[in-house]
Every structure is written in structure tokens, then in C-alpha cells.
Design a protein around this motif. Structure first.
Motif, PDB file in Angstrom:
ATOM      1  N   TYR A 147       0.831  -1.200   0.000  1.00 51.29           N
ATOM      2  CA  TYR A 147       0.000   0.000   0.000  1.00 51.29           C
ATOM      3  C   TYR A 147       0.871   1.258   0.000  1.00 51.29           C
ATOM      4  O   TYR A 147       1.798   1.375   0.781  1.00 51.29           O
ATOM      5  N   GLY A 148       0.597   2.184  -0.882  1.00 53.65           N
ATOM      6  CA  GLY A 148       1.330   3.443  -0.910  1.00 53.65           C
ATOM      7  C   GLY A 148       2.469   3.494  -1.899  1.00 53.65           C
ATOM      8  O   GLY A 148       3.050   4.545  -2.108  1.00 53.65           O
ATOM      9  N   ASP A 149       2.826   2.370  -2.498  1.00 52.03           N
ATOM     10  CA  ASP A 149       3.913   2.371  -3.473  1.00 52.03           C
ATOM     11  C   ASP A 149       3.592   3.241  -4.677  1.00 52.03           C
ATOM     12  O   ASP A 149       4.452   3.965  -5.178  1.00 52.03           O
ATOM     13  N   ASP A 150       2.356   3.168  -5.142  1.00 47.03           N
ATOM     14  CA  ASP A 150       1.975   3.975  -6.294  1.00 47.03           C
ATOM     15  C   ASP A 150       1.979   5.467  -5.947  1.00 47.03           C
ATOM     16  O   ASP A 150       2.345   6.306  -6.765  1.00 47.03           O
ATOM     17  N   ILE A 151       1.636   5.815  -4.716  1.00 43.77           N
ATOM     18  CA  ILE A 151       1.681   7.210  -4.271  1.00 43.77           C
ATOM     19  C   ILE A 151       3.132   7.691  -4.236  1.00 43.77           C
ATOM     20  O   ILE A 151       3.449   8.789  -4.693  1.00 43.77           O
ATOM     21  N   HIS A 152       4.013   6.850  -3.703  1.00 52.82           N
ATOM     22  CA  HIS A 152       5.428   7.208  -3.631  1.00 52.82           C
ATOM     23  C   HIS A 152       5.988   7.453  -5.031  1.00 52.82           C
ATOM     24  O   HIS A 152       6.701   8.432  -5.266  1.00 52.82           O
ATOM     25  N   LEU A 153       5.650   6.576  -5.961  1.00 60.24           N
ATOM     26  CA  LEU A 153       6.134   6.723  -7.335  1.00 60.24           C
ATOM     27  C   LEU A 153       5.582   7.998  -7.972  1.00 60.24           C
ATOM     28  O   LEU A 153       6.303   8.726  -8.641  1.00 60.24           O
ATOM     29  N   ARG A 154       4.305   8.273  -7.742  1.00 62.26           N
ATOM     30  CA  ARG A 154       3.695   9.492  -8.296  1.00 62.26           C
ATOM     31  C   ARG A 154       4.367  10.737  -7.724  1.00 62.26           C
ATOM     32  O   ARG A 154       4.668  11.682  -8.460  1.00 62.26           O
ATOM     33  N   LEU A 155       4.611  10.764  -6.420  1.00 62.17           N
ATOM     34  CA  LEU A 155       5.287  11.912  -5.797  1.00 62.17           C
ATOM     35  C   LEU A 155       6.705  12.069  -6.337  1.00 62.17           C
ATOM     36  O   LEU A 155       7.177  13.190  -6.557  1.00 62.17           O
ATOM     37  N   HIS A 156       7.360  10.962  -6.575  1.00 58.61           N
ATOM     38  CA  HIS A 156       8.714  11.010  -7.137  1.00 58.61           C
ATOM     39  C   HIS A 156       8.691  11.622  -8.534  1.00 58.61           C
ATOM     40  O   HIS A 156       9.529  12.461  -8.869  1.00 58.61           O
ATOM     41  N   ARG A 157       7.742  11.219  -9.356  1.00 57.38           N
ATOM     42  CA  ARG A 157       7.641  11.758 -10.714  1.00 57.38           C
ATOM     43  C   ARG A 157       7.326  13.248 -10.704  1.00 57.38           C
ATOM     44  O   ARG A 157       7.866  14.002 -11.520  1.00 57.38           O
ATOM     45  N   ILE A 158       6.454  13.669  -9.802  1.00 56.68           N
ATOM     46  CA  ILE A 158       6.128  15.098  -9.694  1.00 56.68           C
ATOM     47  C   ILE A 158       7.369  15.890  -9.311  1.00 56.68           C
ATOM     48  O   ILE A 158       7.669  16.930  -9.900  1.00 56.68           O
TER      49      ILE A 158
END
Length: 75
Positions: free
Chosen positions: A2-13
Motif C-alpha cells: 500500500y502506498g507504493d503507487d503514491i510514492h512513485l507518483r510523488l517522485h515523478r512530480i
């Protein structure tokens, strides 16, 4: 997990923001390609000279002239 996709999205931003900031900070007077090539060649030549100056020379085989060339002969 849980939260891996959020971490990746924040990294891309964050990465995109850094790219935009780098583009804005880039100098408007960028060196011309030929000038950049010359600067790169000069830089690597200075690195090579520095390495030659710091590398110990092999022992000379005899005391005669020409057995240990000077820096100009090695370049």
C-alpha cells in the motif's frame, strides 16, 4: 504494498519540478558546440598532463642522455 503507487507518483512530480527548475536556471548564453568541444578537449588534455606528472617514471637504464625524456618529449 500500500502506498507504493503514491510514492512513485510523488517522485515523478518532484522529478518534473526539478527538470523545469533546471531549464529555467540554465544560462541564456550557452556555449556553442565547437567551443564546448574545444573546452572538453582542453580539459581532458589537462587531466592527462596531470596524470603524467603524478605518475612515477620507470627507473632509467643508464645515466646517458636520452634515457629519461622530459615532459615535452612525453607529450
Amino acid at each position: 504494498m500500500y502506498g507504493d503507487d503514491i510514492h512513485l507518483r510523488l517522485h515523478r512530480i518532484r522529478a518534473e519540478r526539478l527538470r523545469r527548475e533546471a531549464l529555467r536556471a540554465r544560462s541564456p548564453r550557452r556555449p556553442r558546440p565547437a567551443r564546448r568541444r574545444l573546452r572538453t578537449r582542453l580539459g581532458w588534455t589537462l587531466v592527462e598532463v596531470g596524470l603524467r606528472l603524478t605518475t612515477p617514471r620507470p627507473a632509467a637504464s643508464g645515466p646517458g642522455p636520452g634515457t629519461r625524456p622530459g615532459l615535452a618529449a612525453r607529450l
